[in-house]
Each structure stands twice: as C-alpha cells, then as structure tokens.
Design a protein around this motif. Structure first.
Motif, PDB file in Angstrom:
ATOM      1  N   ASP A  54      18.592  12.986 -24.068  1.00  0.00           N
ATOM      2  CA  ASP A  54      17.965  14.308 -24.036  1.00  0.00           C
ATOM      3  C   ASP A  54      16.452  14.147 -24.057  1.00  0.00           C
ATOM      4  N   PRO A  55      15.746  14.676 -23.037  1.00  0.00           N
ATOM      5  CA  PRO A  55      14.300  14.463 -22.956  1.00  0.00           C
ATOM      6  C   PRO A  55      13.510  15.108 -24.092  1.00  0.00           C
ATOM      7  N   GLU A  56      14.081  16.096 -24.778  1.00  0.00           N
ATOM      8  CA  GLU A  56      13.358  16.773 -25.858  1.00  0.00           C
ATOM      9  C   GLU A  56      13.694  16.206 -27.231  1.00  0.00           C
ATOM     10  N   GLY A  58      15.744  13.338 -27.781  1.00  0.00           N
ATOM     11  CA  GLY A  58      16.033  11.903 -27.796  1.00  0.00           C
ATOM     12  C   GLY A  58      17.481  11.595 -28.111  1.00  0.00           C
ATOM     13  N   GLU A  59      18.301  12.630 -28.337  1.00  0.00           N
ATOM     14  CA  GLU A  59      19.709  12.406 -28.631  1.00  0.00           C
ATOM     15  C   GLU A  59      20.482  12.113 -27.351  1.00  0.00           C
ATOM     16  N   ARG A  60      21.656  11.490 -27.534  1.00  0.00           N
ATOM     17  CA  ARG A  60      22.444  11.120 -26.365  1.00  0.00           C
ATOM     18  C   ARG A  60      23.009  12.359 -25.678  1.00  0.00           C
ATOM     19  N   ASP A  61      23.115  12.272 -24.372  1.00  0.00           N
ATOM     20  CA  ASP A  61      23.642  13.350 -23.551  1.00  0.00           C
ATOM     21  C   ASP A  61      24.885  12.824 -22.837  1.00  0.00           C
ATOM     22  N   ASP A  62      25.164  13.289 -21.638  1.00  0.00           N
ATOM     23  CA  ASP A  62      26.371  12.873 -20.934  1.00  0.00           C
ATOM     24  C   ASP A  62      26.350  11.379 -20.609  1.00  0.00           C
ATOM     25  N   ALA A  63      27.557  10.785 -20.591  1.00  0.00           N
ATOM     26  CA  ALA A  63      27.705   9.362 -20.305  1.00  0.00           C
ATOM     27  C   ALA A  63      27.626   9.090 -18.807  1.00  0.00           C
ATOM     28  N   ALA A  64      27.218   7.873 -18.483  1.00  0.00           N
ATOM     29  CA  ALA A  64      27.181   7.439 -17.087  1.00  0.00           C
ATOM     30  C   ALA A  64      28.556   7.579 -16.437  1.00  0.00           C
ATOM     31  N   TYR A  65      29.611   7.338 -17.207  1.00  0.00           N
ATOM     32  CA  TYR A  65      30.978   7.429 -16.665  1.00  0.00           C
ATOM     33  C   TYR A  65      31.226   8.828 -16.099  1.00  0.00           C
ATOM     34  N   TYR A  66      30.853   9.851 -16.855  1.00  0.00           N
ATOM     35  CA  TYR A  66      31.020  11.224 -16.385  1.00  0.00           C
ATOM     36  C   TYR A  66      30.200  11.470 -15.117  1.00  0.00           C
ATOM     37  N   LEU A  67      28.999  10.934 -15.079  1.00  0.00           N
ATOM     38  CA  LEU A  67      28.112  11.174 -13.948  1.00  0.00           C
ATOM     39  C   LEU A  67      28.671  10.626 -12.637  1.00  0.00           C
ATOM     40  N   CYS A  68      29.513   9.591 -12.713  1.00  0.00           N
ATOM     41  CA  CYS A  68      29.966   8.930 -11.489  1.00  0.00           C
ATOM     42  C   CYS A  68      30.936   9.780 -10.685  1.00  0.00           C
ATOM     43  N   ALA A  69      31.558  10.805 -11.289  1.00  0.00           N
ATOM     44  CA  ALA A  69      32.656  11.487 -10.605  1.00  0.00           C
ATOM     45  C   ALA A  69      32.541  13.004 -10.602  1.00  0.00           C
ATOM     46  N   LYS A 351      17.906  19.602 -16.492  1.00  0.00           N
ATOM     47  CA  LYS A 351      17.498  19.139 -17.810  1.00  0.00           C
ATOM     48  C   LYS A 351      16.771  17.807 -17.763  1.00  0.00           C
ATOM     49  N   HIS A 352      17.187  16.930 -16.872  1.00  0.00           N
ATOM     50  CA  HIS A 352      16.654  15.563 -16.843  1.00  0.00           C
ATOM     51  C   HIS A 352      15.740  15.288 -15.646  1.00  0.00           C
ATOM     52  N   GLY A 353      15.432  16.311 -14.870  1.00  0.00           N
ATOM     53  CA  GLY A 353      14.616  16.103 -13.675  1.00  0.00           C
ATOM     54  C   GLY A 353      15.462  15.584 -12.541  1.00  0.00           C
ATOM     55  N   THR A 354      15.853  14.330 -12.617  1.00  0.00           N
ATOM     56  CA  THR A 354      16.818  13.750 -11.692  1.00  0.00           C
ATOM     57  C   THR A 354      17.745  12.828 -12.474  1.00  0.00           C
ATOM     58  N   VAL A 355      18.945  12.637 -11.945  1.00  0.00           N
ATOM     59  CA  VAL A 355      19.856  11.625 -12.469  1.00  0.00           C
ATOM     60  C   VAL A 355      20.339  10.803 -11.281  1.00  0.00           C
ATOM     61  N   PRO A 356      20.618   9.516 -11.495  1.00  0.00           N
ATOM     62  CA  PRO A 356      21.021   8.667 -10.370  1.00  0.00           C
ATOM     63  C   PRO A 356      22.471   8.888  -9.979  1.00  0.00           C
TER      64      PRO A 356
END
Length: 406
Positions: A54-56, A58-69, A351-356
C-alpha cells in the motif's frame, strides 16, 4: 472493437483455473464481473509473498498470485449465503451471456444458482463448471487441486530425474499446469458454446475437469502408453522419443540442444568436431539414437563441456542447430525477443499507479487485446455494476451495504 466486447461474463470462480479462463475472455474484450465474498475475496489475494505494498500505509496489499489471473475484470462483493445476495446474482445471471464457477459438484444448488435453476431464467446462458474430477464418476464429489491432479494424471510419473540417478523421483511442474490447462480448455469451450448459441439461440452447460484436462495434456506420452502398453518413465531433461533433445553441461553452466532430425544431428557433431559420429550405425537415425541414448549422451556431454555456454550457443545458432539458454525469469524479461514482443505490460491501477502483468499470447490483427485495466481491488466496482446492470439506486445500494450483503 475487441472480439468479445458484446459479451458479459459472470465469474463466480476463484484461485486459478476459473480466473485463468475468465481473464482470457476479458483479454478478448468481454466484460467480466468477478463476484467475491465481502471482506475476504478470492483466496489468492492473500497467497504471498510477494505482495503489492500500500503506497500510503506500507501495509501489504494483493498478492502477485492474484494479479496473474484477474486483469481486465470488475470486482463486486456479494454475500451469496443471504437471500438478497442470491437474488442479486440471479439477476446478474439473467443479464449475462456466460457464467463460470468452480464450486464442488452441486455446491451452488442450495443457493438456486446451479445450471438448471439459472437456465429457467436465462435459456441463452452458457454455464461453465470447473471441478477437479467432473460432474459425474466416483470421484465427482472430491475436491481437486493442481498438485494432486498432476500426480493422478501421470504427469509426475514422467517429470523429474531418472530413478537410478541422484535426485531421481517424481516431480511436479514448476507452475500449476493442470489448473492452467483446465482454464484454457474452459475458455475454448465457452467460445465454442457462444458460437453454437448464435445458431440455436440456446445456451448449454460445460463440464470441465482438471483430471480430464491433464490426462489429455499427456499428449504423446499418453499415446505412447496406449500404443505400446508400456508406461513411459522419467527421463529428467531428456526426451522419450527424440535424441539428442535435452540439457547439456557446458564449461560455465548448462544449455538446451534440441535436435529434431538426422540432418540437424549431422550438423551438431560436425560443429562439435566429430563429424564421423553421424555415420556411426548406432547414431545414424533418430531411432538408432533413442536405442543407444546411454552411449551417445556421455560422448556429446564431453564435447559440450569444452566451451562456455555463450560461445557454444553462438556456434550452434550460427549453424541453425536448435538450442537455447536456460533462463531465470530475470533473464526472460531482459531477453531482446521478449522485449520486442512486449511481453511485460504495466497496467494502470487506481491505487498503485501501475502494476506489472504479462501479455496475452493471443495476437489478433483486427481485434487486439488491450491492457487498460489492472486486476481490481476487492469490491472496487460493486456500486457501478449493480447500478449499471440492475438499476439499483443510491438508497438501495446504501441499504445493502448497511446489511453487509455487498
């Protein structure tokens, strides 16, 4: 225009096989509405590390695993256990072209969200169920996970080092191939059912099984058994029916040499300084080389060890001998071909600007995939979707929020 931009998909699936199918449909332009549990969402949002930060806070947000699909989708949160939540999903299903779910067999019947129930209100609905073992058979009630399916479908019997060598034994693939295969077949089946619907004006029920998909994906290995009656064994990085076609040691590491025919073998041994090997009766044809694998491979390894990987790669490549480096993922995304094909995509995210992300392999000349929507935050689109498709106003939405139904 994109190929499926007139299609609405109601996505009741989670984890990988279902989301992989619906992400493919989203890539092709479908409006995919991902239905998640309020306050929790798809299990894979927590399957890390790594996580977005989280950019504000610093806590963890969604996992990379979720982002892939999950790119290209809308996320809405609905409590399916409540009558009001079930009514919302039924009303959305009435508007949808496709519904994808991966609950246990019969798991949605108690909510009135099974295919026979929804078919009554939307006869044109293409309803895709993805399970471990399918809708019938003795294993149908069981839960199915990729790892166990790789084992049960025979994948692990042919993956891993030979049993008589150090480190020998069964090994799973490094990615969830059973889930991914089932997801791809689900997408193919959905496209076929949509085409059929265009001719009949009727939807249908699609039954996709991880076990079916992985047994089918055993491909030549499965047919080798069915033709010969002998089960293939693990060969490490070797190929069951093509030799030499495996990894080879070099002075600085390892690389792949994939000789597909006798002419390429002649070129290989000529480049390596032993042209007479091409006329050796033990190695003259591919069939000969398969039978005499144990004699040939050590001879080739002795020669490949004489050169560093980079030098050997350039030497073989210049002679049109199929070969390649063994890349880490860091190497992959620095590879000039990967860069030229644009396989890394940075997706706009509120929220994050961009995500890969990784580009779809689907390249359509007239209706290309666009990369304008990152995987959604949990419930990010709830009010928008329910207002747009169901006509719910602010008062009704507020009431549903207060009751924690959405």
């Amino acid at each position: 225009m994109r190929a499926l931009d007139d299609i609405i998909v109601l996505d009741l699936s989670r984890v990988l096989a279902g989301p992989w199918a619906t992400q493919t449909l989203a890539d092709l332009g479908a409006r995919v509405i991902k239905v998640e549990k309020p306050g929790a969402g798809d299990d894979t949002r927590g399957w890390g590390p790594p996580f977005l930060t989280d950019p504000e806070t610093g806590e963890r947000d969604d996992a990379a695993y979720y982002l892939c699909a999950n790119r290209g989708k809308d996320s809405i949160t609905v409590d399916m256990s409540t009558p009001e939540g079930q009514d919302i999903i039924r009303r959305l299903a009435e508007k949808a072209d496709v519904l994808v779910e991966n609950y246990k067999v019969g798991g949605l019947k108690k909510y009135g969200l099974d295919y026979p129930s929804l078919k009554e209100i939307n006869p044109k609905l293409v309803y895709c169920s993805i399970t471990g073992f399918g809708q019938d058979g003795p294993y149908a009630p069981r839960a199915g996970y990729d790892f166990m399916i790789q084992a049960m479908a025979g994948m692990m019997s042919v993956t891993g080092e030979r049993d008589d060598l150090p480190g020998g034994g069964p090994q799973k693939a490094g990615v969830a191939v059973a889930d991914l295969g089932a997801g791809l077949y689900a997408a193919v089946a959905i496209l076929g059912a949509l085409h059929q619907r265009g001719r009949t004006s009727k939807g249908q029920h699609i039954d996709i099984s991880l076990l079916d998909a992985q047994v089918f994906n055993m491909a030549n290995q499965a047919l080798s058994y069915l033709v010969s009656g002998t089960a293939p064994k693990r060969l490490g990085n070797g190929h069951a029916t093509v030799v030499p076609y495996q990894s080879f040691p070099t002075r600085t590491g390892h690389m792949i040499i994939a000789v597909g025919n006798d002419n390429q073998f002649r070129k290989l041994v000529t480049v390596l300084g032993r042209p007479e090997m091409a006329d050796d009766p033990r190695f003259r044809t591919n069939g000969d080389r398969v039978e005499n694998r144990d004699a040939l491979i050590p001879m080739l390894e002795e020669m490949t060890r004489e050169r560093p990987s980079g030098e050997l790669y350039e030497l073989l490549e210049s002679s049109s001998i199929p070969c390649g480096p063994i890349n880490t993922l860091e190497d992959v995304f620095q590879d000039p071909q990967v860069i030229a094909r644009g396989l890394r995509k940075d997706l706009p995210h509120g929220k994050h600007g961009t995500v890969p992300g990784v580009a779809s392999p689907l390249r359509l000349s007239d209706s290309p995939v666009s990369y304008d929507k990152a995987p959604p935050l949990l419930g990010e689109n709830t009010d928008e979707v329910l207002a747009d498709l169901l006509g719910l106003g602010e008062t009704k939405l507020g009431d549903l929020h207060d009751k924690e139904i959405i």
